[in-house]
Write an enzyme that holds these catalytic residues in place. Structure first.
Site, PDB file in Angstrom:
ATOM      1  N   GLY A  50       4.472 -21.612 -21.584  1.00 23.27           N
ATOM      2  CA  GLY A  50       4.354 -23.067 -21.593  1.00 23.27           C
ATOM      3  C   GLY A  50       5.024 -23.743 -22.775  1.00 23.27           C
ATOM      4  N   HIS A  51       5.612 -22.975 -23.708  1.00 18.12           N
ATOM      5  CA  HIS A  51       6.178 -23.556 -24.940  1.00 18.12           C
ATOM      6  C   HIS A  51       7.551 -22.962 -25.211  1.00 18.12           C
ATOM      7  CE1 HIS A  51       6.384 -24.803 -29.207  1.00 18.12           C
ATOM      8  NE2 HIS A  51       5.470 -25.686 -28.867  1.00 18.12           N
ATOM      9  N   PHE A  52       8.530 -23.258 -24.666  1.00 18.52           N
ATOM     10  CA  PHE A  52       8.761 -24.092 -23.483  1.00 18.52           C
ATOM     11  C   PHE A  52       9.423 -23.195 -22.457  1.00 18.52           C
ATOM     12  CE2 PHE A  52       8.962 -26.752 -27.279  1.00 18.52           C
ATOM     13  CZ  PHE A  52       8.000 -27.703 -27.005  1.00 18.52           C
TER      14      PHE A  52
END
Length: 145
Positions: A50-52
């Site tokens: 999720g990052h990224f």
């Protein structure tokens, strides 16, 4: 670099476990004074989902956590602190200078500058290939687990 504490030995000193144990090995160590750890940053780290997703960058807060864990190794491996826990009590003057990405080896250096009772302070820096990625001042609180 010679390994002072391997991954399993680190788990005997600090209570962190996967996916939150952020030190792979310790390469320099002076009890209660200094610790240098290494983290091999893999593209398989859960935080990269999720990052990224299309531009993987290690979150700065996890770099500071890795530094705090390195400082905890310096403080908790003494006979008087065995079995205790080091809580992250503060961070000052934190600066991020370089992105940390998959494939990097993150060198984590913490020097304990002051211990008064259960409170410890230290200066910390994280580097990649000799380039500064993060620097900060950390405060720890030692307590029974």
């Amino acid at each position: 670099m010679e390994t002072i504490f391997d991954y399993n030995q680190i788990k005997q000193i600090i209570p962190h476990r996967q996916p939150f144990l952020l030190i792979d090995r310790v390469v320099e160590y002076e009890e209660g004074k200094r610790c240098v750890g290494l983290k091999q940053v893999s593209g398989n780290e859960p935080f990269f989902q999720g990052h990224f997703p299309d531009y993987a960058v290690m979150p700065g807060v996890l770099i500071t956590e890795a530094l705090a864990q390195t400082g905890a190794v310096a403080m908790l491996n003494s006979e008087e602190n065995k079995g205790k826990i080091a809580l992250f009590a503060g961070i000052d003057k934190c600066r991020f200078k370089k992105q940390v990405t998959p494939g990097d080896t993150l060198m984590l250096e913490v020097e304990i500058t002051k211990i008064k009772g259960p409170i410890g302070k230290g200066t910390a820096k994280a580097t990649v290939d000799g380039q500064l990625a993060c620097s900060c001042e950390l405060t720890f609180a030692i307590q029974n687990a």
